[in-house]
Scaffold this active site. Sequence first.
Site, PDB file in Angstrom:
ATOM      1  CG  HIS A  12      63.539  96.482 -53.208  1.00 19.41           C
ATOM      2  ND1 HIS A  12      63.688  97.785 -53.624  1.00 19.41           N
ATOM      3  CD2 HIS A  12      63.693  96.511 -51.855  1.00 19.41           C
ATOM      4  CE1 HIS A  12      63.921  98.550 -52.570  1.00 19.41           C
ATOM      5  NE2 HIS A  12      63.922  97.801 -51.480  1.00 19.41           N
ATOM      6  CG  HIS A  59      68.706  99.120 -49.626  1.00 17.38           C
ATOM      7  ND1 HIS A  59      68.545  98.771 -50.943  1.00 17.38           N
ATOM      8  CD2 HIS A  59      67.459  99.174 -49.095  1.00 17.38           C
ATOM      9  CE1 HIS A  59      67.244  98.613 -51.197  1.00 17.38           C
ATOM     10  NE2 HIS A  59      66.571  98.851 -50.097  1.00 17.38           N
ATOM     11  CG  HIS A 192      59.129  97.717 -45.801  1.00 16.21           C
ATOM     12  ND1 HIS A 192      58.864  98.369 -46.968  1.00 16.21           N
ATOM     13  CD2 HIS A 192      60.474  97.465 -45.840  1.00 16.21           C
ATOM     14  CE1 HIS A 192      59.971  98.500 -47.683  1.00 16.21           C
ATOM     15  NE2 HIS A 192      60.969  97.971 -47.015  1.00 16.21           N
ATOM     16  CD  GLU A 239      62.654 100.521 -49.912  1.00 12.67           C
ATOM     17  OE1 GLU A 239      63.807 100.279 -49.535  1.00 12.67           O
ATOM     18  OE2 GLU A 239      61.822  99.611 -50.114  1.00 12.67           O
TER      19      GLU A 239
HETATM   20  C1  DHB Z   1      63.404  93.938 -46.549  1.00 11.34           C
HETATM   21  C2  DHB Z   1      62.727  94.980 -47.202  1.00 11.34           C
HETATM   22  C3  DHB Z   1      63.440  95.907 -47.971  1.00 11.34           C
HETATM   23  O1  DHB Z   1      62.871  96.960 -48.639  1.00 11.34           O
HETATM   24  C4  DHB Z   1      64.803  95.807 -48.082  1.00 11.34           C
HETATM   25  O2  DHB Z   1      65.452  96.702 -48.839  1.00 11.34           O
HETATM   26  C5  DHB Z   1      65.483  94.778 -47.430  1.00 11.34           C
HETATM   27  C6  DHB Z   1      64.788  93.850 -46.669  1.00 11.34           C
HETATM   28  C7  DHB Z   1      62.692  92.926 -45.732  1.00 11.34           C
HETATM   29  O3  DHB Z   1      61.509  93.085 -45.449  1.00 11.34           O
HETATM   30  O4  DHB Z   1      63.292  91.912 -45.387  1.00 11.34           O
HETATM   31 FE    FE Z   2      64.477  98.345 -49.532  1.00 12.98          FE
END
Ligand code: DHB
Ligand code: FE
Length: 289
Positions: A12, A59, A192, A239
């Site tokens: 997302h 978030h 990430h 996540e």
């Molecule tokens: C990004 C990734 C995410 O899971 C999120 O919730 C917001 C931003 C990103 O990589 O920019």
């Molecule tokens: Fe996220």
Amino acid sequence: MVEIVGAIGISHVPALAPMVEESSSSDHERFNDFEPFRSARAWLAEKNPDALIVVYNDHGAAFSLDLVPTFAIGAAARYERADEGLGRELGPAFAGDPELSWHIIDGVVPEGFDLTVCQRMEVDHGLSVPFSVLVDERLDGVRVVPLAVNVVQQPTPSAERCFELGRAIGRALASYPDEARIAIIGTGGMSHQLQGPRAGHINSEFDRMFLERIVHDPERLTGFNNAEYIDLAGSEGAELVMWLVMRGAIGDRVDEVMSGYTVPVSNTAAGVIVLEPTSGALLEAVGGA
Ligand code: DHB
Ligand code: FE
């Protein structure tokens, strides 16, 4: 009767939606990277679902960090978008499906999944980004059941608990009395980390393993605890447990339609997978014909 048309696991990351659209021009250098996301969108339009169950995480936008439900389900007729402080217009609300929401609630709470029921609920990019990427104009009016999972504030639910919640949702759906075509979407990930000294952490080996095992061996993915998800996939890569809710809900036996993976979108490894229940498998799972 209800028909589970299939399920999608998808990132997302907010930069994904414009990339999928912009890169439709044939000279865009990353054109091929985003093709799987466009294929998933085409698949969903072809399946023509009436309703989407979207397993996502907030978030800290709709639920403040003072009040974070572990699992929360919307039971409203519409969902406004949360203001994430980006200074843009928020965009249209999403249509809800209270009847389907209550059927799921009435099915899973007696099984021990004490969902927080929200008759008013805003939704953030965890839901709206996959919706923008996956839902084209042919699905205008598609209804949404948002299911929010806490992955931001410890302690978060385990991968195993998420998978079992998905299975309970699958059992509830099998007894839905109305005609409905339903798709299940699990969002978040892939690996990430957006914060701290490890910001920018990406683990493609882990992501590829996850994409492979989620098809036929999801139980192996429930063997990692939350600290291991964070260690391997990054603090936000955790996540990915929301894909396991989706995977539990679609039934024991599935076929992979397609998958894709690209690094990076923003600072994030982005992936997508489309699954369909193997024909007859859902009925067997609930002891039917
Ligand atoms: C990004 C990734 C995410 O899971 C999120 O919730 C917001 C931003 C990103 O990589 O920019
Ligand atoms: Fe996220």
